[in-house]
Design an enzyme around this catalytic site. Sequence first.
Site, mmCIF file in Angstrom:
data_model
loop_
_atom_site.group_PDB
_atom_site.id
_atom_site.type_symbol
_atom_site.label_atom_id
_atom_site.label_comp_id
_atom_site.label_asym_id
_atom_site.label_seq_id
_atom_site.Cartn_x
_atom_site.Cartn_y
_atom_site.Cartn_z
ATOM 1 N N THR A 1 0.819 -1.218 0.000
ATOM 2 C CA THR A 1 0.000 0.000 0.000
ATOM 3 C C THR A 1 0.858 1.276 0.000
ATOM 4 O O THR A 1 2.072 1.223 0.159
ATOM 5 C CB THR A 1 -0.924 0.016 1.236
ATOM 6 N N ASP A 2 0.173 2.409 -0.150
ATOM 7 C CA ASP A 2 0.887 3.696 -0.210
ATOM 8 C C ASP A 2 0.929 4.381 1.145
ATOM 9 O O ASP A 2 1.089 5.600 1.219
ATOM 10 C CB ASP A 2 0.182 4.630 -1.205
ATOM 11 N N SER B 1 1.422 8.551 5.032
ATOM 12 C CA SER B 1 0.774 8.521 3.723
ATOM 13 C C SER B 1 1.849 8.891 2.719
ATOM 14 O O SER B 1 2.395 9.989 2.770
ATOM 15 C CB SER B 1 -0.369 9.531 3.687
ATOM 16 N N ARG B 2 2.177 7.945 1.820
ATOM 17 C CA ARG B 2 3.350 8.172 0.967
ATOM 18 C C ARG B 2 3.049 9.025 -0.254
ATOM 19 O O ARG B 2 3.955 9.574 -0.852
ATOM 20 C CB ARG B 2 3.949 6.834 0.533
ATOM 21 N N THR B 3 1.779 9.099 -0.642
ATOM 22 C CA THR B 3 1.513 9.867 -1.869
ATOM 23 C C THR B 3 0.556 11.032 -1.654
ATOM 24 O O THR B 3 0.497 11.938 -2.469
ATOM 25 C CB THR B 3 0.905 8.966 -2.965
#
Length: 494
Positions: free
Chosen positions: A335-336, A361-363
């Site tokens: 997941t992101d 939250s990476r994006t």
Amino acid sequence: MDDRNLVGEFLREKIAGYEFRPRVASYGKVVSFSDGVTFVEGLRDVGCDEIIDFGENRYGLAFELSEEGVGVVMLTPGSLIPGTLALGTGHIADIGVGDAMIGRVIDPLGRPLDGKPLRLTKYRHDESPAPKITDRSPVNRAFPTGILAIDSMIPIGKGQRELIVGDRRTGKTSIALSAIKNQKGRGVICVYCTIGQRAAETVRIVEELRESDALDYTFVVAATASDPAALQYLAPFAATGAAEYFMYSGNDVMIVYDDLSKHAAAYRTISLLLKRPSGREAYPGDIFYLHSRLLERSAQLSRNNGGGSLTAFPIIETQAEDVSAYIPTNVISITDGQIYVSTSLFLGGQRPAINVGLSVSRTGGAAQQKQLKKLSASLRIELSRMREQEKFARYGGNTGGDMAEGKLLNSLLIQPKDTIYSAAEEAAILAAYRCGAFSSVPLNRIGDAITKMLADLHENDRALLENIEASGNITDTNLDALIGAVKRHLASYC
Ligand code: ATP
Ligand code: MG
């Protein structure tokens, strides 16, 4: 014409229109059956994931193709006796799709579970390839959840996959349901897929969605704990197939998989019964592929492809907060980002019990509202400073103002289950915090102060809030006006 002639006429017509059309089907015979898995001899031309018909409304899914025969997992309850005829239907597992699904509760085979008829004419395969890189565009539109802690510090974008991970009874489902409720009036279609939960819990969730009018734009795909393992295995794929139909029609779609731990367990059951080799924690070797091919189907499509999006919230239940177990690590890496909920915070009254330090939250950062980003910029640091101070205080150290600030911030992030904030309200709360509006409010009264402040704003500055909501953007001028409004009422919150 008398009755006899009428009947004769009818039969003549039927005979004239009759055309001999033999049904060509691959067939075989059941050799053995145990625990919902059957081995069938024959079935020469059957394909993987093909539905097998055993007659009397009994169906299975061709899962293991070998020289000796076909391993079929049953989609319907009940047993089979050796010698039962098995027919290949030539039909790959699919789900009926269409606008009529919205507001309904269906099983992974598309059969309605809410007692009303459902007529759908289009179908989508449960398994289909994820959109290609060239068909996608970057995640850059905000997906507001209505939960302050998430929208400020773990912002999510449309097309993102954000895991919700934590022990049992820590509020994981509630976070996902709040995000669904927050999509009201935003044109997002929501799919709630329940896998292996108690039927009573599923009913409770459907009722909660109905009461908050969320069923007007949501449908539920349910495979409960009492359903065969194969049906539970199929549930997220079928739900994603249906969600994709809406995404490819240009809609923004959100999907919740509640939960993928039970999905992994269902797949493990099937695999072990089919005598596939097992690996770590007895899961089959392809369990990573199972979840990655499912979650890769979430995307923000490019404008040429309709511009639709599928935002996924898979849920994983951990045991004793062990995120390094096999399934949690797998899904974390797919997941992101993840929203980590912790039992100790939940029991300590911090609800939603989000551990911001371990969540990421990476994006979504690129998609976050510019002004909200500015207001939340240092929140993470303030919270981590407080945690450091807490450790220090445990050894009798002297803690400064950071601790009080952090505690105040924690109290601001407490949000009752049924409360969701609009972007304007979130900005107002953060702006008030920045102005020091809550510094003199006792921690246990912060919730009341926020309620009062928002009520004041709605009463006196309704136009401003509506303007922010309607434009979907907080401009610099709007933010200044919001800070001005908050400051005007400042004294009355204390
Ligand atoms: P399970 O492991 O059973 O699936 P879960 O982690 O999904 O549980 P929930 O069912 O969402 O947790 O919530 C557990 C309990 O906590 C429920 O009784 C719910 O009402 C309560 N709860 C969840 N979030 C909040 C909140 N923000 N404020 C108050 N109570 C909450
Ligand atoms: Mg739950």
